[in-house]
Design a protein around this motif. Structure first.
Motif, PDB file in Angstrom:
ATOM      1  N   GLY A  20       1.378   0.490  -5.159  1.00  0.00           N
ATOM      2  CA  GLY A  20       1.619  -0.429  -6.267  1.00  0.00           C
ATOM      3  C   GLY A  20       2.227  -1.740  -5.807  1.00  0.00           C
ATOM      4  N   TRP A  21       3.189  -1.660  -4.895  1.00  0.00           N
ATOM      5  CA  TRP A  21       3.803  -2.883  -4.369  1.00  0.00           C
ATOM      6  C   TRP A  21       2.758  -3.743  -3.661  1.00  0.00           C
ATOM      7  CZ3 TRP A  21       8.575   0.033  -2.068  1.00  0.00           C
ATOM      8  CH2 TRP A  21       9.525   0.227  -3.080  1.00  0.00           C
ATOM      9  N   ALA A  22       1.916  -3.094  -2.858  1.00  0.00           N
ATOM     10  CA  ALA A  22       0.869  -3.834  -2.147  1.00  0.00           C
ATOM     11  C   ALA A  22      -0.115  -4.442  -3.148  1.00  0.00           C
ATOM     12  CB  ALA A  22       0.142  -2.915  -1.175  1.00  0.00           C
ATOM     13  N   ARG A  23      -0.467  -3.694  -4.168  1.00  0.00           N
ATOM     14  CA  ARG A  23      -1.399  -4.170  -5.198  1.00  0.00           C
ATOM     15  C   ARG A  23      -0.800  -5.345  -5.968  1.00  0.00           C
ATOM     16  NH1 ARG A  23      -1.849   0.230  -7.892  1.00  0.00           N
ATOM     17  NH2 ARG A  23      -0.358  -0.408  -9.454  1.00  0.00           N
ATOM     18  N   ASP A  24       0.527  -5.333  -6.137  1.00  0.00           N
ATOM     19  CA  ASP A  24       1.204  -6.426  -6.837  1.00  0.00           C
ATOM     20  C   ASP A  24       1.341  -7.674  -5.974  1.00  0.00           C
ATOM     21  OD1 ASP A  24       1.435  -4.879  -9.089  1.00  0.00           O
ATOM     22  OD2 ASP A  24       3.535  -4.344  -8.760  1.00  0.00           O
ATOM     23  N   GLY A  25       0.909  -7.589  -4.715  1.00  0.00           N
ATOM     24  CA  GLY A  25       0.903  -8.763  -3.850  1.00  0.00           C
ATOM     25  C   GLY A  25       2.127  -8.923  -2.976  1.00  0.00           C
ATOM     26  N   LEU A  26       2.992  -7.910  -2.907  1.00  0.00           N
ATOM     27  CA  LEU A  26       4.171  -8.016  -2.054  1.00  0.00           C
ATOM     28  C   LEU A  26       3.744  -8.022  -0.586  1.00  0.00           C
ATOM     29  CD1 LEU A  26       5.570  -7.242  -4.741  1.00  0.00           C
ATOM     30  CD2 LEU A  26       7.171  -5.911  -3.390  1.00  0.00           C
ATOM     31  N   THR A  27       4.468  -8.795   0.217  1.00  0.00           N
ATOM     32  CA  THR A  27       4.211  -8.829   1.656  1.00  0.00           C
ATOM     33  C   THR A  27       4.842  -7.587   2.290  1.00  0.00           C
ATOM     34  OG1 THR A  27       6.250 -10.011   2.165  1.00  0.00           O
ATOM     35  CG2 THR A  27       4.275 -11.354   1.658  1.00  0.00           C
ATOM     36  N   ASP A  28       4.465  -7.313   3.541  1.00  0.00           N
ATOM     37  CA  ASP A  28       5.075  -6.187   4.252  1.00  0.00           C
ATOM     38  C   ASP A  28       6.588  -6.374   4.362  1.00  0.00           C
ATOM     39  OD1 ASP A  28       2.668  -4.919   4.512  1.00  0.00           O
ATOM     40  OD2 ASP A  28       2.503  -5.174   6.685  1.00  0.00           O
ATOM     41  N   GLU A  29       7.018  -7.608   4.538  1.00  0.00           N
ATOM     42  CA  GLU A  29       8.457  -7.873   4.635  1.00  0.00           C
ATOM     43  C   GLU A  29       9.170  -7.515   3.320  1.00  0.00           C
ATOM     44  OE1 GLU A  29      11.407 -11.566   5.797  1.00  0.00           O
ATOM     45  OE2 GLU A  29       9.360 -11.541   6.552  1.00  0.00           O
ATOM     46  N   GLN A  30       8.560  -7.877   2.194  1.00  0.00           N
ATOM     47  CA  GLN A  30       9.148  -7.557   0.889  1.00  0.00           C
ATOM     48  C   GLN A  30       9.134  -6.044   0.638  1.00  0.00           C
ATOM     49  OE1 GLN A  30       6.429 -10.153  -1.213  1.00  0.00           O
ATOM     50  NE2 GLN A  30       8.084 -11.563  -1.765  1.00  0.00           N
ATOM     51  N   ILE A  31       8.062  -5.395   1.032  1.00  0.00           N
ATOM     52  CA  ILE A  31       7.976  -3.936   0.865  1.00  0.00           C
ATOM     53  C   ILE A  31       9.039  -3.254   1.717  1.00  0.00           C
ATOM     54  CG2 ILE A  31       6.522  -1.911   1.311  1.00  0.00           C
ATOM     55  CD1 ILE A  31       4.104  -3.720   0.466  1.00  0.00           C
ATOM     56  N   ALA A  32       9.191  -3.706   2.962  1.00  0.00           N
ATOM     57  CA  ALA A  32      10.226  -3.133   3.847  1.00  0.00           C
ATOM     58  C   ALA A  32      11.602  -3.313   3.222  1.00  0.00           C
ATOM     59  CB  ALA A  32      10.162  -3.793   5.223  1.00  0.00           C
ATOM     60  N   HIS A  33      11.857  -4.481   2.652  1.00  0.00           N
ATOM     61  CA  HIS A  33      13.142  -4.734   1.985  1.00  0.00           C
ATOM     62  C   HIS A  33      13.346  -3.743   0.833  1.00  0.00           C
ATOM     63  CE1 HIS A  33      16.526  -6.915   0.277  1.00  0.00           C
ATOM     64  NE2 HIS A  33      15.925  -6.843  -0.897  1.00  0.00           N
ATOM     65  N   ASN A  34      12.310  -3.526   0.026  1.00  0.00           N
ATOM     66  CA  ASN A  34      12.408  -2.576  -1.091  1.00  0.00           C
ATOM     67  C   ASN A  34      12.714  -1.161  -0.616  1.00  0.00           C
ATOM     68  OD1 ASN A  34      11.818  -4.657  -2.817  1.00  0.00           O
ATOM     69  ND2 ASN A  34       9.784  -3.927  -3.367  1.00  0.00           N
ATOM     70  N   ILE A  35      12.155  -0.805   0.530  1.00  0.00           N
ATOM     71  CA  ILE A  35      12.388   0.532   1.089  1.00  0.00           C
ATOM     72  C   ILE A  35      13.786   0.629   1.677  1.00  0.00           C
ATOM     73  CG2 ILE A  35      11.669   2.149   2.914  1.00  0.00           C
ATOM     74  CD1 ILE A  35       8.822   1.059   2.587  1.00  0.00           C
ATOM     75  N   GLY A  36      14.311  -0.512   2.168  1.00  0.00           N
ATOM     76  CA  GLY A  36      15.619  -0.517   2.814  1.00  0.00           C
ATOM     77  C   GLY A  36      15.520  -0.419   4.321  1.00  0.00           C
ATOM     78  N   ILE A  37      14.406  -0.924   4.864  1.00  0.00           N
ATOM     79  CA  ILE A  37      14.186  -0.888   6.312  1.00  0.00           C
ATOM     80  C   ILE A  37      13.767  -2.287   6.771  1.00  0.00           C
ATOM     81  CG2 ILE A  37      13.535   1.556   6.358  1.00  0.00           C
ATOM     82  CD1 ILE A  37      10.585   0.667   6.444  1.00  0.00           C
ATOM     83  N   SER A  38      13.674  -2.454   8.082  1.00  0.00           N
ATOM     84  CA  SER A  38      13.210  -3.735   8.620  1.00  0.00           C
ATOM     85  C   SER A  38      11.686  -3.759   8.621  1.00  0.00           C
ATOM     86  CB  SER A  38      13.726  -3.934  10.049  1.00  0.00           C
ATOM     87  OG  SER A  38      13.099  -2.998  10.912  1.00  0.00           O
ATOM     88  N   ARG A  39      11.139  -4.947   8.760  1.00  0.00           N
ATOM     89  CA  ARG A  39       9.676  -5.084   8.804  1.00  0.00           C
ATOM     90  C   ARG A  39       9.118  -4.368  10.026  1.00  0.00           C
ATOM     91  NH1 ARG A  39       5.197  -6.609   9.975  1.00  0.00           N
ATOM     92  NH2 ARG A  39       3.650  -7.949   9.076  1.00  0.00           N
TER      93      ARG A  39
END
Length: 162
Positions: A20-39
């Motif tokens: 869903g995050w990827a489909r919403d257009g989030l970058t890998d960096e933003q997704i990593a931030h949401n997870i709580g990890i580094s890119r």
């Protein structure tokens, strides 16, 4: 969901969220931030865990296709229906409600900027700005005899006498 623990992201719920995050257009960096990890950690997870990589790829493909379709539609032009709604008093229900008061068919003209973008990217061999043109043959001598011209005429030709 506990942040930063890869096992939580391999669950159906975790993979759906990543997708869903990827489909919403989030970058890998933003997704990593949401997870709580580094890119870089996310990059490692994508290499190690096919499910995580696939969820992110699938989500991004959907958005890319939607944008591609929208660009093509804009390049070609399209028709749509514009609907106007206004509030009107409903005597029976004793309340205001939105009522369709007008429907108009409209045309969106093709967008030349979208056409240019599409063609430059899809057909760069024919539509790039810089064309490579090869010339085979010779250029004949184009010397002109100007010995009969006056100084004023020569200045005029050289645009020095303006």
């Amino acid at each position: 969901m506990a942040k930063g623990k890869y096992k939580n992201w391999l669950t159906e719920e975790g993979l759906t969220l990543l997708n869903g995050w990827a489909r919403d257009g989030l970058t890998d960096e933003q997704i990593a931030h949401n997870i709580g990890i580094s890119r870089s950690t996310l990059s490692e997870w994508k290499k190690k865990y096919k499910d995580i990589s696939d969820a992110l790829k699938k989500g991004k493909e959907v958005v890319d296709l939607e944008v591609e379709n929208a660009l093509l539609q804009r390049a070609l032009g399209y028709e749509y229906e514009e609907v106007t709604r206004e509030q009107q008093w409903n005597e029976k229900d004793k309340k205001y409600e939105l009522v369709i008061t007008k429907k108009v068919k409209k045309k969106q003209a093709p967008d030349t900027t979208a056409q240019i973008f599409w063609l430059k990217n899809r057909r760069p061999d024919r539509w790039r700005d810089k064309q490579n043109v090869e010339h085979s043959g010779t250029v004949t001598n184009q010397n002109m005899d100007m010995s009969a011209l006056s100084v004023e005429e020569l200045k005029k030709l050289a645009k020095l006498d303006e």
